[in-house]
Design a protein around this motif. Structure first.
Motif, PDB file in Angstrom:
ATOM      1  N   GLU A   1       0.833  -1.210   0.000  1.00 53.87           N
ATOM      2  CA  GLU A   1       0.000   0.000   0.000  1.00 53.87           C
ATOM      3  C   GLU A   1       0.867   1.258   0.000  1.00 53.87           C
ATOM      4  O   GLU A   1       1.930   1.300   0.624  1.00 53.87           O
ATOM      5  CB  GLU A   1      -0.879  -0.024   1.248  1.00 53.87           C
ATOM      6  N   THR A   2       0.406   2.290  -0.689  1.00 47.46           N
ATOM      7  CA  THR A   2       1.032   3.615  -0.637  1.00 47.46           C
ATOM      8  C   THR A   2      -0.060   4.655  -0.419  1.00 47.46           C
ATOM      9  O   THR A   2      -1.228   4.419  -0.712  1.00 47.46           O
ATOM     10  CB  THR A   2       1.805   3.959  -1.935  1.00 47.46           C
ATOM     11  N   THR A   3       0.352   5.810   0.072  1.00 44.40           N
ATOM     12  CA  THR A   3      -0.592   6.915   0.259  1.00 44.40           C
ATOM     13  C   THR A   3      -0.761   7.661  -1.055  1.00 44.40           C
ATOM     14  O   THR A   3      -0.028   7.417  -2.021  1.00 44.40           O
ATOM     15  CB  THR A   3      -0.078   7.903   1.324  1.00 44.40           C
ATOM     16  N   ASP A   4      -1.690   8.592  -1.092  1.00 43.00           N
ATOM     17  CA  ASP A   4      -1.888   9.423  -2.277  1.00 43.00           C
ATOM     18  C   ASP A   4      -0.632  10.229  -2.611  1.00 43.00           C
ATOM     19  O   ASP A   4      -0.403  10.580  -3.764  1.00 43.00           O
ATOM     20  CB  ASP A   4      -3.065  10.382  -2.086  1.00 43.00           C
ATOM     21  N   GLU A   5       0.177  10.526  -1.589  1.00 37.16           N
ATOM     22  CA  GLU A   5       1.426  11.276  -1.789  1.00 37.16           C
ATOM     23  C   GLU A   5       2.581  10.369  -2.219  1.00 37.16           C
ATOM     24  O   GLU A   5       3.693  10.835  -2.402  1.00 37.16           O
ATOM     25  CB  GLU A   5       1.820  12.016  -0.506  1.00 37.16           C
TER      26      GLU A   5
END
Length: 78
Positions: free
Chosen positions: A31-35
């Motif tokens: 998973e990664t954040t929107d940033e």
């Protein structure tokens, strides 16, 4: 964003309770954040992002967590 495979996170104790810090191990997930920051997960479901040496806890917070930040120590690659 690439980073260490995991971190040792120190989680502050409950303010005013003189509780000791808790140490939690988190490992990089897919998973990664929107940033574009990597999300790290613990076995108990704690989700954090790491910026420098600061671990930012992502919601939902685990029960008893009263502070949104912890200190991140990279785990050595094995």
């Amino acid at each position: 964003m690439a980073g260490p495979h995991g971190y040792r996170i120190t989680v502050p104790g409950r303010p005013g309770a003189h509780a000791p810090q808790v140490v939690v191990l988190v490992y990089r997930s897919a998973e990664t954040t929107d940033e574009g920051l990597a999300v790290y997960l613990s076995a108990d479901g704690l989700r954090v992002t790491v910026r420098g040496t600061v671990a930012c806890f992502l919601e939902p917070y685990p029960p008893g967590l009263c502070h949104p930040f912890g200190h991140a120590y990279p785990l050595a690659e094995s």
